[in-house]
Design an enzyme around this catalytic site. Structure first.
Site, PDB file in Angstrom:
ATOM      1  N   CYS A 204      -1.689   6.810   9.418  1.00 19.90           N
ATOM      2  CA  CYS A 204      -0.482   6.198   9.981  1.00 19.90           C
ATOM      3  C   CYS A 204      -0.810   4.926  10.718  1.00 19.90           C
ATOM      4  O   CYS A 204      -1.702   4.905  11.568  1.00 19.90           O
ATOM      5  CB  CYS A 204       0.133   7.095  11.053  1.00 19.90           C
TER       6      CYS A 204
ATOM      7  N   GLU B 186       0.825  -1.201   0.000  1.00 22.51           N
ATOM      8  CA  GLU B 186       0.000   0.000   0.000  1.00 22.51           C
ATOM      9  C   GLU B 186       0.861   1.254   0.000  1.00 22.51           C
ATOM     10  O   GLU B 186       1.949   1.273   0.581  1.00 22.51           O
ATOM     11  CB  GLU B 186      -0.895   0.019   1.243  1.00 22.51           C
TER      12      GLU B 186
HETATM   13  N1  SAH Z   1       8.586   1.532  10.449  1.00 22.02           N
HETATM   14  C1  SAH Z   1       8.889   2.889  10.384  1.00 22.02           C
HETATM   15  C2  SAH Z   1       8.147   3.570   9.285  1.00 22.02           C
HETATM   16  C3  SAH Z   1       6.625   3.546   9.420  1.00 22.02           C
HETATM   17  S1  SAH Z   1       6.156   5.155   9.786  1.00 22.02           S
HETATM   18  C4  SAH Z   1       8.623   3.539  11.718  1.00 22.02           C
HETATM   19  O1  SAH Z   1       8.031   2.887  12.568  1.00 22.02           O
HETATM   20  O2  SAH Z   1       9.047   4.672  11.890  1.00 22.02           O
HETATM   21  C5  SAH Z   1       4.610   5.011  10.445  1.00 22.02           C
HETATM   22  C6  SAH Z   1       4.451   5.942  11.617  1.00 22.02           C
HETATM   23  O3  SAH Z   1       3.142   5.809  12.131  1.00 22.02           O
HETATM   24  C7  SAH Z   1       5.405   5.581  12.733  1.00 22.02           C
HETATM   25  O4  SAH Z   1       5.768   6.715  13.471  1.00 22.02           O
HETATM   26  C8  SAH Z   1       4.519   4.696  13.573  1.00 22.02           C
HETATM   27  O5  SAH Z   1       5.005   4.596  14.876  1.00 22.02           O
HETATM   28  C9  SAH Z   1       3.213   5.421  13.486  1.00 22.02           C
HETATM   29  N2  SAH Z   1       2.066   4.574  13.783  1.00 22.02           N
HETATM   30  C10 SAH Z   1       1.997   3.235  13.737  1.00 22.02           C
HETATM   31  N3  SAH Z   1       0.755   2.814  14.055  1.00 22.02           N
HETATM   32  C11 SAH Z   1       0.041   3.909  14.311  1.00 22.02           C
HETATM   33  C12 SAH Z   1      -1.328   4.113  14.652  1.00 22.02           C
HETATM   34  N4  SAH Z   1      -2.176   3.105  14.788  1.00 22.02           N
HETATM   35  N5  SAH Z   1      -1.748   5.386  14.818  1.00 22.02           N
HETATM   36  C13 SAH Z   1      -0.903   6.427  14.629  1.00 22.02           C
HETATM   37  N6  SAH Z   1       0.391   6.285  14.291  1.00 22.02           N
HETATM   38  C14 SAH Z   1       0.858   5.039  14.131  1.00 22.02           C
END
Ligand code: SAH
Ligand code: SF4
Length: 382
Positions: free
Chosen positions: A361, A107
């Protein structure tokens, strides 16, 4: 022949979409027996057609002799990823499900009015090896790393959909809809650094898609040993998924913290190549009700980041089915933001985008599962 990564339907032709300049050069030198100078010239021409004009057909490449164009189309293809699904949110966010190879989907999400014009959130892996407890992608086992070409191919697919290729002449910067790239889709980009760096070379090349490296952000959960190499190799902007201010809680929320605790992570931030007040590191902090959202934690956050050129993004947690969390109430997020604001960090609450289509996110997840070797062999035999 130089290795070209994209899987395509027609096994007789190699797909050039997503290839780097160097791959094009080596491929043409090999396929047509060109001397280095000619191969480089041909590669430069094709590169420009692929990434500046978005050509999907060799016939469009009018500055290449007709005969050469037909030679090219006999040996090679320019093929886009198959768009399995495209959803548009009420707020204009677009989510795409793209097929990389049979049964392997990924995605990516385009978010208008973010960054200078609009940001594309790309994926670097199908699934993720890490298991952050609040993240939907974390519940999908790693299927595989994306190739550099597959990362570039996400950008090509979205530029097609936004109709953002110039018909002629230079791109008018004011007209751009896709101005920023964030590696915040599925997967941990620093576990696939080589391909991420290679893809960035293509995306940022001034003769092609031409997105400045300062508009490309790579987000990591904290793969400390790969942070300096990321900065050295790509000059990307860095974002850190912080989410907690002490090791005990971060060990639980972002389990990679057990391997690389906060001290080591923040040291790597201080030493990130090129970090300065003009090139700040973004710290992402997801707001989880009753877990990490107290006033004391807001103050701890400010203390923790002291001395690091930082921006803070407070992310209201986005729900997904079966998740063991709730998003902090709006007043709590505002109170937390106030403390952070008073310490000198501006407008940190990130409005959730595309929640209605599960594009926000941490909501990304595809149905691809890692196939057992036996299944792969059985399918190959059919
Ligand atoms: N794996 C990398 C890149 C993904 S970024 C990382 O973790 O940084 C995706 C972002 O969204 C990251 O900051 C992650 O922590 C955040 N994230 C993950 N799940 C989420 C959720 N359910 N709600 C809001 N942010 C979330
Ligand atoms: Fe993987 Fe990032 Fe999700 Fe953690 S937050 S599981 S590292 S995609």
């Amino acid at each position: 022949m130089a290795e070209l990564d994209l899987t395509i339907d027609t096994p007789t032709a190699a797909n050039l979409a997503g290839a780097t300049r160097e791959e094009l050069r080596a491929t043409f030198a090999d396929a047509f027996g060109l001397d280095p100078k000619k191969a480089r010239m041909r590669a430069n021409q094709v590169f420009r057609w692929l990434y500046h004009y978005g050509a999907t057909d060799f016939e469009a490449m009018t500055d290449i002799a007709k005969e050469m164009r037909s030679d090219l189309s006999e040996r090679f293809a320019i093929q886009r990823l198959k768009m399995v699904e495209r959803q548009v949110s009420k707020d204009g966010t677009r989510k795409y499900l793209l097929e990389l190879s049979p049964g392997v989907d990924v995605e990516c999400v385009f978010i208008p009015d973010v960054g200078r014009a609009g940001a594309l959130c790309v994926s670097s892996q199908v699934g993720c090896t890490l298991n952050c407890t609040f993240c939907h992608t974390g519940t999908q086992a790693l299927v595989r790393n994306l190739t550099a070409a597959e990362i570039v191919a996400q950008v090509l697919a979205v530029k097609d959909d936004l109709e953002e290729w110039p018909t002629a002449g230079p791109v008018d910067e004011r007209e751009r809809r896709l101005s920023n790239i964030v590696f915040m889709g599925m997967g941990e980009p620093l576990y696939n650094l080589e391909n991420v760096a290679k893809a960035m070379d293509v995306i940022s090349d001034g003769e092609g898609i031409s997105l400045s490296r300062r508009r490309i952000t790579v987000s990591t959960s904290g793969v400390v040993p790969q942070m300096a190499p990321l900065g050295d190799q790509t000059s990307a902007m860095l974002a850190i998924s912080l989410h907690a201010t002490n090791d005990e809680l971060r060990n639980e929320l972002v389990p990679i913290n057990r391997k690389y605790p906060l001290d080591a992570l923040l040291d790597a931030c201080r030493n990130y190549p090129g970090v300065s007040n003009a090139r700040r590191i973004t710290f992402e902090y997801v707001m989880l009700k009753g877990v990490n959202d107290s006033d004391a934690e807001a103050r701890a956050l400010v203390r923790l980041l002291k001395g690091i050129p930082a921006k803070i993004n407070l992310i209201p947690w986005n729900p997904w089915p079966g998740a063991p969390y709730e998003c902090s109430p709006w007043e709590r997020i505002e109170a937390f933001a106030d403390i952070v604001n008073r310490a000198g960090y501006a407008s940190p609450i990130r409005t959730p985008r595309g929640r209605d289509i599960a594009a926000a996110c941490g909501q990304l997840k595809s149905d691809s599962v890692k196939k057992r070797a036996g299944d792969v062999r059985r399918e190959a035999a059919v």
